[in-house]
Enzyme design. Structure first.
Site, mmCIF file in Angstrom:
data_model
loop_
_atom_site.group_PDB
_atom_site.id
_atom_site.type_symbol
_atom_site.label_atom_id
_atom_site.label_comp_id
_atom_site.label_asym_id
_atom_site.label_seq_id
_atom_site.Cartn_x
_atom_site.Cartn_y
_atom_site.Cartn_z
ATOM 1 N N TYR A 209 0.831 -1.202 0.000
ATOM 2 C CA TYR A 209 0.000 0.000 0.000
ATOM 3 C C TYR A 209 0.868 1.256 0.000
ATOM 4 O O TYR A 209 2.090 1.208 0.113
ATOM 5 C CB TYR A 209 -0.942 0.006 1.202
ATOM 6 C CG TYR A 209 -2.152 0.898 0.981
ATOM 7 C CD1 TYR A 209 -2.765 0.955 -0.259
ATOM 8 C CD2 TYR A 209 -2.676 1.685 2.003
ATOM 9 C CE1 TYR A 209 -3.868 1.764 -0.481
ATOM 10 C CE2 TYR A 209 -3.786 2.491 1.794
ATOM 11 C CZ TYR A 209 -4.376 2.530 0.541
ATOM 12 O OH TYR A 209 -5.466 3.333 0.329
ATOM 13 N N TYR A 210 0.193 2.407 -0.126
ATOM 14 C CA TYR A 210 0.868 3.698 -0.099
ATOM 15 C C TYR A 210 1.397 4.053 1.289
ATOM 16 O O TYR A 210 2.428 4.715 1.423
ATOM 17 C CB TYR A 210 -0.119 4.813 -0.479
ATOM 18 C CG TYR A 210 -0.619 4.801 -1.881
ATOM 19 C CD1 TYR A 210 0.249 4.864 -2.963
ATOM 20 C CD2 TYR A 210 -1.988 4.776 -2.146
ATOM 21 C CE1 TYR A 210 -0.224 4.888 -4.259
ATOM 22 C CE2 TYR A 210 -2.472 4.799 -3.439
ATOM 23 C CZ TYR A 210 -1.598 4.851 -4.494
ATOM 24 O OH TYR A 210 -2.065 4.883 -5.774
ATOM 25 N N THR B 27 4.225 -2.005 -7.157
ATOM 26 C CA THR B 27 3.840 -0.934 -6.243
ATOM 27 C C THR B 27 2.428 -0.465 -6.546
ATOM 28 O O THR B 27 1.882 -0.692 -7.630
ATOM 29 C CB THR B 27 4.781 0.275 -6.352
ATOM 30 O OG1 THR B 27 4.503 0.991 -7.572
ATOM 31 C CG2 THR B 27 6.233 -0.130 -6.294
ATOM 32 N N ASP B 28 1.830 0.209 -5.590
ATOM 33 C CA ASP B 28 0.586 0.909 -5.869
ATOM 34 C C ASP B 28 0.876 2.049 -6.845
ATOM 35 O O ASP B 28 2.029 2.395 -7.113
ATOM 36 C CB ASP B 28 -0.043 1.424 -4.565
ATOM 37 C CG ASP B 28 -1.559 1.426 -4.625
ATOM 38 O OD1 ASP B 28 -2.112 1.665 -5.715
ATOM 39 O OD2 ASP B 28 -2.198 1.182 -3.589
ATOM 40 N N TRP B 29 -0.169 2.658 -7.348
ATOM 41 C CA TRP B 29 -0.045 3.576 -8.487
ATOM 42 C C TRP B 29 0.581 4.925 -8.093
ATOM 43 O O TRP B 29 0.182 5.553 -7.123
ATOM 44 C CB TRP B 29 -1.423 3.814 -9.084
ATOM 45 C CG TRP B 29 -1.813 2.927 -10.233
ATOM 46 C CD1 TRP B 29 -2.490 3.333 -11.356
ATOM 47 C CD2 TRP B 29 -1.584 1.522 -10.411
ATOM 48 N NE1 TRP B 29 -2.688 2.255 -12.201
ATOM 49 C CE2 TRP B 29 -2.140 1.131 -11.659
ATOM 50 C CE3 TRP B 29 -0.941 0.542 -9.647
ATOM 51 C CZ2 TRP B 29 -2.084 -0.171 -12.140
ATOM 52 C CZ3 TRP B 29 -0.882 -0.763 -10.125
ATOM 53 C CH2 TRP B 29 -1.436 -1.105 -11.348
#
Length: 472
Positions: A146-147, A183-185
């Site tokens: 997650y971020y 990775t997340d965006w």
């Protein structure tokens, strides 16, 4: 739930409300068939996060608050998508968001700077790993961190995509995961969404330049940048000796290996006629509709001073409706124009949120308060005062609804259900099986007093975890 052209199903909390692993596996298998038909070979799901913080706006993607239940659902979902062994007939599962994105500080989301912190005031870090362990056992081929950045843990306070202790130490070494980590965006590059600035979600490393952010991501152990491409930065890191070619080869090997396993280099094309026949087929549509009805959760079915339950309603009952397609309701009942003409009212509403948070990209995140304002409550309570009223509430998160629970003759929750699916239950054509996949707190004060990482800890909930009545 709302993807045009595909079969429509309840959201994950609804599947958890039913609690049937075989239903989840069958659902994911249908997703697999529909995705394959149109050439989608990677699913950005399942979500293995836990709904321990009821204000978090991404609760709708979870299988609820209980780690053991979520683990069973996640494992079944991965097996339905990928099969027992991933191959040309499977769809890769990218399980997210490692190591569990649920315990967000004050329930704020890590897409935004004010939600960058993930906290564990209850010391419950390991609890959030349980559903991921089930995903690993099922063979999930990919994982997305997650971020957010962990605060108050042994791990470095940087976003999970930059976090070597989490990706290499925990995911790669402790759990032995050798699949793809994406990775997340948007961790590297600032951008714009809807014409407004949208900074990279480089939490904890905001001061680093783009080149160093990519270096940190690679050093952490990730293989792929989610949502953006920066090959020039990767080449520059290798050219200057900051990252070795062998490190890049390791990630390229994982990515190419999966493409070969999926058969993408052998037969990458799809049959449009088959896609039209498979996606949203009558069989799949019927299965999704049945799951929607099964997931509906009856919270109350006893009008004040009544000697018998209100549900199920008799066919042809005179009903007044709000939030329901009149043409659909007319297939079950006699629809009238006012509460005063009706024997029963059926009102559909959605869980509340801070409507002032509706600017730009934030409008996609139903965040903040879980209780209704007086102005929001008044129309529902006015109808309930005029006639026996069934309130159906869509729970994308928990809701604080003591006033509605008190005044409604019957109260039912859904987690993504069409009018048909709901009315099939209310008129006794399908028996609901749902039990709450997270508690419904009695007050916002109890929500604020709770621990973000601990499930169902409001102390005195209006409806506890697992509550759900049976009809008939």
């Amino acid at each position: 739930m709302h993807t045009e052209g595909f079969s429509l199903w309840p959201e994950p909390p609804g599947l958890a409300a039913v609690g049937d692993e075989e239903l989840v596996r069958a659902h994911a298998d249908i997703v697999r068939q529909e995705y394959l038909a149109v050439g989608i070979r990677l699913a950005l799901h399942p979500t293995a996060d836990l709904a321990t913080e009821p204000r978090w706006p991404r609760v709708l993607g979870t299988f609820g608050s209980d780690a053991e239940v979520a683990a069973r659902m996640v494992g079944a979902y991965v097996r339905g998508l990928q099969g027992e062994t991933l191959g040309p007939a499977g769809v890769s599962a990218m399980t997210k968001h490692f190591p569990g994105a649920g315990p967000q500080l004050n329930g704020e989301d890590a897409h935004f700077p004010y939600g960058r912190e993930q906290v564990y005031p209850g010391g419950n870090f390991d609890y959030h790993l349980i559903p991921f362990e089930a995903a690993f056992a099922a063979g999930t081929s990919q994982v997305m961190p997650y971020y957010a950045m962990p605060v108050g843990t042994p791990y470095e306070e940087v976003g999970f995509g930059f976090n070597k202790g989490v990706i290499t130490g925990l995911l790669r070494e402790k759990y032995g995961f050798d699949g793809i980590v994406c990775t997340d965006w948007g961790l590297v590059t600032d951008t714009q969404i809807f014409g407004a600035p949208f900074p990279a979600r480089a939490w904890g490393v905001e001061d680093l330049d783009r080149l160093t952010r990519v270096e940190r991501i690679l050093d952490a152990g990730a293989d792929q940048l989610g949502g953006e491409a920066a090959p020039d930065l990767v080449v520059e890191l290798v050219r200057t000796g900051r990252v070795t070619a062998e490190r890049i080869d390791a990630s390229v090997t994982r990515l190419l290996r999966e493409k070969f396993v999926l058969g993408l280099f052998d037969d990458p094309y799809v049959d449009p006629d088959a896609a039209a026949r498979i996606c949203g087929s009558p069989e799949f549509t019927a299965a999704g509709l049945a799951a929607q009805s099964r997931s509906i959760t009856v919270l109350k079915d006893r009008p004040a001073d009544a000697t018998a339950p209100l549900l199920p309603l008799a066919p042809g009952t005179r009903i007044y409706t709000e939030g329901i397609d009149r043409a659909v309701a007319a297939r079950y009942a006699t629809v009238v124009d006012t509460p005063q003409e009706a024997e029963v009212a059926v009102v559909r509403i959605a869980a509340p949120y801070d409507k002032e948070r509706t600017a730009g990209f934030e409008s996609f995140f139903r965040a903040g308060r879980l209780d209704f304002t007086e102005d929001e409550l008044r129309p529902v309570l006015d109808v309930a005062s005029a006639v026996a009223t069934v309130v159906g509430i869509f729970l994308d998160r928990a809701a604080v609804i003591p006033e509605i629970a008190d005044r409604a003759a019957a109260l039912v929750a859904d987690f993504g259900a069409s009018d048909t699916a709901l009315l099939d239950v209310l008129f006794g054509r399908v028996k609901p099986e749902g039990r709450l996949p997270f508690e419904l707190p009695r007050s916002m004060e109890s929500v604020v007093a709770g621990h973000e990482d601990v499930p169902d800890d409001s102390g005195d909930p209006l409806f506890p975890y697992g509550h759900g009545l049976r009809l008939g």
